[in-house]
Design a protein around this motif. Sequence first.
Motif, mmCIF file in Angstrom:
data_model
loop_
_atom_site.group_PDB
_atom_site.id
_atom_site.type_symbol
_atom_site.label_atom_id
_atom_site.label_comp_id
_atom_site.label_asym_id
_atom_site.label_seq_id
_atom_site.Cartn_x
_atom_site.Cartn_y
_atom_site.Cartn_z
ATOM 1 N N SER A 291 0.626 0.242 5.881
ATOM 2 C CA SER A 291 1.480 0.715 4.796
ATOM 3 C C SER A 291 2.300 -0.420 4.191
ATOM 4 N N ILE B 266 1.900 2.527 -3.266
ATOM 5 C CA ILE B 266 0.800 3.109 -4.036
ATOM 6 C C ILE B 266 0.453 4.486 -3.468
ATOM 7 N N VAL B 267 0.580 4.609 -2.155
ATOM 8 C CA VAL B 267 0.273 5.884 -1.497
ATOM 9 C C VAL B 267 1.347 6.934 -1.802
ATOM 10 N N LEU C 265 -6.378 3.992 -1.312
ATOM 11 C CA LEU C 265 -5.339 3.445 -0.444
ATOM 12 C C LEU C 265 -4.698 4.543 0.399
ATOM 13 N N GLN C 266 -4.636 5.753 -0.136
ATOM 14 C CA GLN C 266 -4.160 6.867 0.687
ATOM 15 C C GLN C 266 -5.065 7.029 1.900
ATOM 16 N N PHE D 294 0.855 -1.191 0.000
ATOM 17 C CA PHE D 294 0.000 0.000 0.000
ATOM 18 C C PHE D 294 0.893 1.243 0.000
ATOM 19 N N GLY D 295 1.960 1.175 0.792
ATOM 20 C CA GLY D 295 2.843 2.330 0.938
ATOM 21 C C GLY D 295 3.334 2.841 -0.403
ATOM 22 N N VAL E 224 1.419 -3.584 4.174
ATOM 23 C CA VAL E 224 0.568 -4.657 3.644
ATOM 24 C C VAL E 224 0.502 -4.477 2.140
ATOM 25 N N HIS F 109 1.772 10.808 -0.452
ATOM 26 C CA HIS F 109 0.471 11.367 -0.055
ATOM 27 C C HIS F 109 0.044 10.781 1.284
ATOM 28 N N TYR G 148 -6.979 4.199 -12.262
ATOM 29 C CA TYR G 148 -5.999 3.868 -11.233
ATOM 30 C C TYR G 148 -5.960 4.941 -10.146
#
Lengths: 220, 109, 1013, 416
Positions: D328, C607-608, D317-318, C604-605, D330, C611, D310
């Motif tokens: 984060s 993708i984030v 996810l943010q 996830f990190g 995962v 932000h 996307y």
Amino acid sequence: MSDTSCASVATFDTCPDVSIPMESPLSVAVNQVSMSTPAPAVSQESQVQFEEKPFLGHLILRGSAMVLGEAVSEVLGVSLPSQPLGLVFDASGQRSVQWLSPDEWLVIVPSGEEFELENRLREVLGAAHFAIVNVSGGQTLIELSGDKARELLMKSVTYDVHPSNFPVGKAVSVAFAKASAILRRPSETRYELVLRRSFADYCYRWLVDAGEDYGLGVTR
Amino acid sequence: MFYIHCPYCGEYRGEEEFSPKGEAHITRPADPDGCSDEEWGSYLFFRQNPRGVHHELWVHTLGCRKFFNITRHTVSYEIFETYRMGEQPKVTEQSLAEALNKTRKEESV
Amino acid sequence: MTQTNRLQQGGRIDRSRTLSFTFNGKTYRGYDGDTLASALLANGIDIVNRSFKYSRPRGIVAAGAEEPNAVVQLGSTEAAQVPNVRATQQGLYEGLAACSTNGWPNVQRDMMSWVGKLGGGFMPPGFYYKTFMAPASMWMTYEKYIRKGAGLGRAPSENDPDIYDHLNQHCDVLVVGAGPAGLAAALCAANSGARVILCDEQEEMGGSLLDSREMLDNAPAGQWVTSTLNLLAGMDNVTLLPRTTANGYHDHNFVTLHERRTEHLSDTAPKLRNHRQVRARLHRVRAGQVVLATGAHERPLVYANNDVPGNLLASAVSNYIRRYAVVPGNKLVLSTSNDHAYRAALDWADAEREVVAIVDARDKPDGDLVQQARAKGIRVITGSAVIEANGTHRVTGARVAKVDLERFAVTGPVEELVCDTIATSGGYSPVVHLASHIGVRPTWREDLLGFVPGDVKGMRPAGGSQGVYALGDVLADGAQSGAEAAKASGIASVVELSLPQAEVRQESPACALYQVPHEKTTLRAPKQFVDQQNDVTAAGIEVATREGFESIEHVKRYTALGFGTDQGKLGNINGMAIAARMLNRSIPEVGTTIFRPNYTPITFGAIVGRHARELFDPERYTAMHQWHVENGAEFEDVGQWKRPWYFPRKVNGKLETMDEAVSRESLAVRNGVGILDASTLGKIDIQGPDAREFLGRVYTNKWAKLAPGRVRYGLMCKEDGMLMDDGTTSCLGDNHFLMTTTTGGAAAVMEWLELWHQTEWPELQVYFTSVTDHWATMTVTGPDARKLLSEVTDIDLDKDRFKFMDWLNGKVADVPARVFRISFTGELAYEINVQANYAMHVWKTLFEHGKKYDLTPYGTETMHVLRAEKGLIIAGQDTDGSVTPEDLGMFWAIGYDKPYSWLGKRALTRPDTARKDRKQFVGLKPTDPAVVLEEGAQIVFDKDQAIPMSMQGHVTSSYYSPTLASGFALAVVKGGLERMGQKVYLPMPDGQTHEAEIVSPVFIDPKGERQHV
Amino acid sequence: MQRYSGFGLVKHALSHHENWQRQWRNPTPKKRYDVIVVGGGGHGLATAYYLAKNHGITNVAVLEKGWLGGGNTARNTTIVRSNYLWDEAAQLYDHSLDLWKGLSQDLNYNVMFSQRGVMNLGHTLQDMRDIQRRVHANRLNGIDSEVINAEQIKEIVPVIDTSKRARYPILGASWQKSAGVARHDAVAWGYARAADALGVDILQNTEVTGFKIRDGQVYGVQTNRGDIESKTIGCVAAGNSGVLAKMAGLTLPLESHPLQALVSEPLKPVLDTVVMSNHVHGYISQSDKGDLVIGAGIDGYLGYGQRGSYATVEHTLQAIVEMFPSFSRVRMNRQWGGIVDTCADACPILSKTQVKGLFFNCGWGTGGFKATPGSGHVFAASLAKGEMHPLAAPFSIDRFNTGALVDEHGAAGVAH
């Protein structure tokens, strides 16, 4: 100050006649060394330099290119960029005109020139349909330079900043992180960002964070 | 993630800069007060919603802030054209079908 | 510990750098260049995990992204935990700490394996749909235990210490995969001048050439890789991204690439020259053209007990031997349907370990590799297959028999071969995943026995990804794809590439073999695994088809085939083949298989990106923000703005509560003077001869006669007649207006005006420009406002010359200002607007002069109380998208007879909108003045009714008023305008019911005397 | 119908699972049915089941153009709750929730309805006002719902960040304990098996290509497998409703949009309830298999492609990492998209049409899965009687002309 009761459009000189301390959108962030996260200083390792150019005169011109073109040449001495995404400077490099949309341009001039410029343009334009709006307090200009300035921009904007797509003399309004910004290419070595006042601190923090890899330094 | 040619900026930009605004070419009734409830309801809420070619209104929110139209396929998401306000689409469900028929004919010849 | 399976020589590892790591608490050693998987195999570790349903011991099967079993928990500290890392894709580093995700007390001796042994038979696919139903109340308990048993790794309980970022990339040609096809494609496109990105998921670029036995231009293929990479690295139109997985392919050639920046160095990103480094970077690539050079995955054969550790893919065996100098066993049996897999046996023999036999399902294989194997004296058993593996914790033998593929039967006696490793190959499946991410179905090629990518605009498969396997052909195919891609991206002249000469090899055709027949029926044979991660067996698929699950999508969902973290890279085709055989159909008739992003999972990190935390969303500040911070303001989030909510003071060393602060601030405004930072209100400059006409169309009320110097309040509706926004608009000149909007509505209103101008009324001559940020706005309000302001301004504040709803220019604190005499508090009020760069000076000057008036800064909470006392609405709080101006009782602001049918007007006469008993805006006075009604509380007329109650409205705003010394509220009530004076009831969750009276929403100064003073 | 039970499993294990029966037949279409249901998703199958079970109408066909349960039933994030604001919506969804409670036993198919509670977070003062309003309304409508504060949230979900450090700190939440999640595929299969057992013909790979209409009365459909007659036809085709309507010469007040979802890799239990945030926009639960199941927002454009942008996934996810910073590390395993048919008021259409005998049940937007039993139940009653069930009546197409919208969208903005 203009007489508001009879003019169809009210103009307004925002500049005081006496010296008044001013605060740019980034004054606090950039200058206050006492803050918990002081601005990183420029060092030998800095591959990106960040500098705010505060207090410039920013005017939005609205109207058709046909209407505005001649007046801009006459008053500013530069031809209005009629092609999309054009950015032109006057001979001194101090004044610029930028295409924003088919009927919208951004003029940036040295601090304090904006009101006189507006008045002269209005005079030349006469009764034509146009609008001029002073937005000097609402935005600020920052400059990015250094070897890694382009890479820093790639972290921040989805726009293609490769020189083949973003040559000198081009300016675009784009998404910047989660805000928006005007991105300009005034010269080979520099990029300019025009930021909205209320978003400026966020954009600054973004750049400092993303620029850490490149030793980003802030010029005070 | 669409790549959209803004007909005003004259170049492709990423989808992040744009916002979709629904079906294009929906005109406000000339005489709203003379409309029946059904006519006003149609204008407000009833949409073609095609599975196929769709003409839709977008705005270049973070760019030039101009509204313009896109002809797009709602399954393949292919964008066939973008065009300015006041212009008519060149690509339609019908024109695509005709083009397809023509290719088929040529192939069969 | 010695690396028992490590060869003395060979491989691409750096033997000079020994690395130590732990697995399940024990320390081992490997070398720089190892993956965790190769290091585990080098140390002779057979069991890396337990399967999640049957708790069977599982070992490493593959060497890449397709690995289903070697999924481990990584991390030396709690915060650094990473669940479900594929050991085959994790580079080894000093101090790496990994453990198995399942198995208690350990993977060697898992207590849960009794479930597999005893209970395995009771767990056919979908067993949970068929049981745990009685008694109904027990399900939550059953579920608790099911959940405990499921899952692989665990999420860390501490926050991620690492950071991530994004890089937005653009290129003419993106080449995914740096094997022979990808290298040739990239070189060809780059030579032609295209902007090229070449990415590869492995630690090193080169793909299949890194473990190849083949020669190019009579030199080992690896040499060509090195020279080509050197060439590419020297070109400034090329970006090389190793350790970078193309994980998602999105519309219009948008591809996300996940680059592991430091994951191969440590479990937390080490600092570099005192700077933080990102753990991973996501490249958001917009590619003109994409060349898919992702190669192919070898398909395992499905036979009984094929999951016992020691069963590996043939290609993985070669990979471990040649790349890492690791031989994962001593005695090999190879079971194959094709020539290509013979490499594994040849490599094994070259490593001087014993090849017990090659079992080939074809009757007469005679390709070059077959000849080579025979020449080495390796026994080749034809027309046969390994039908079952022996052993539980490690392979101890292979049961081999003649098989008839047509009849799906074992036709000869079983021969038991003693071995510790079974390499298996059922041919290759092109890696079509990315090409199907945007919904394009792959197509089946019977000649290849595999799916190839469908037609994706702007994408070309090259080499193995479209079933081209012979090295010479792969290079040529890659070069051609690179050239075509460059051309399609707009490169005029494409440069020809001179390709190295590959060996030409004779190959005999492969046979179609997926599930291997057993002497027993599939349902009675030992388990034959199709998807090892999800414990899906051939029998499970058979049961599913028997139960009527006939579409492959049904089979997958019923059995969980392909739903693991490997997304069925090894199992899907075999599963389809088994379903097809059961249903007596062909594979394409059973369905194709669509893969979804991600190709391999990413954090996830990544993708984030950046932000996160304070950069999650912009914080917008006004020009006075720093003052608010320094003066102890509590802030309220309003949209993205940070607005002062209230300014608690320290009283007797104790900070005020919000109620105390608000009470003090309110009284200051009612009795003295207060100041509010109102800069966040949207402000739009409107110029043009048709500005007035335009306002008349978008506002409900009239604008024709508003004179310059005057201000008017307006309501804006959507076309459905519902209130959208409100605010004041000032006439600056005949053709010039300044519109204000709500803080949250600013952007939407601006777009709304542009929408109507650009789409419906382009003939109107008018321009809109946002000046929200240009002007800083401060509201000075209260009975002392005039006194205070007069000290710092040259404007004549005489009440007859500067009237309510007037505006004037002048100077405030020597700064040119535009001052509006409008009031949102009901008191005398001036809204001072100055160019924002001067705002702090003006603000501070007001405070200097304000000391003697006890000028009190107030925040949004007090603003809410004050405006509510005056009955003024807040759009979005007192209205909700189902409220018309009529519902608000604002008939005075509705221009029914305006010539143009303004936006929203027609909708007001629809039957439901015209109803008389709609919810209407009123005030509520609680019978008990000490009661402050809860905002959102529902209103009933009959307090004694049973639930469900008939609700008649709700409280929209409610406060304690220090001025009224009472609670009071604003509300919407059905038919409320006709119900003045009536009692209503508000039932509370604690059983109490409050009583209130419907009153006018204006609680103070109904005649407006205070604001007119 | 073969009854399912734990004892049965043991019996089948002893016979090596060789004796499992088909869960539903694969019949050939008859010429004529009493009722045709177009669309073999959860809602369509539930409609058929309740027609047979509650109204004794068993001569029913369900026409499915692909495989049953293959649309949104297979693509949603499985949340079941009923804490809607307006009476009309709340009553419909609560009726559905009541049916969920006994569904496994009713169908003899474990749909794994797990009442683990659903939380809707508030991050701003206005969020909290909206939450209070909704909870008050829920309570007076008989729906279990309460407002909880940040500490209570932290107690139920220890892994969530309720600190003030967050960009949008969590201020509180609404909490519906009886809400939860269910196993989506099982719902379709369970209804299919139970309906089939009562005599309903489930016709997969049967695509409607046209309606047969005479004098304003429908009397059958054309399909790729030939014409089938019926004077009562209920269309329950979610995202494809507009396409069907067009065949009957109707337009609907609908737009079909992509709605995306994603799952993480399977993890050991870490999240025991459902957490939804409308403000930062993300919602999350953990499946029994261990995946974090995460829902994203609707994409703003029309899309039948079963995929979206996307950027929407990025934003989601943010939001998730904003609320759960420890996630984060995962990893996201898979993402996909469904096609949701949405109305302007975020409420469904359950309605007659201008064509007599032709009914539509669509427009569920993001609310479809949770409504499955209730939707089927009231739609079956409406088809059986030819008049809309009282719970369905407020959701007629007519409301878009009269203005009587049930504005869940404009009001509390709670979706999904």
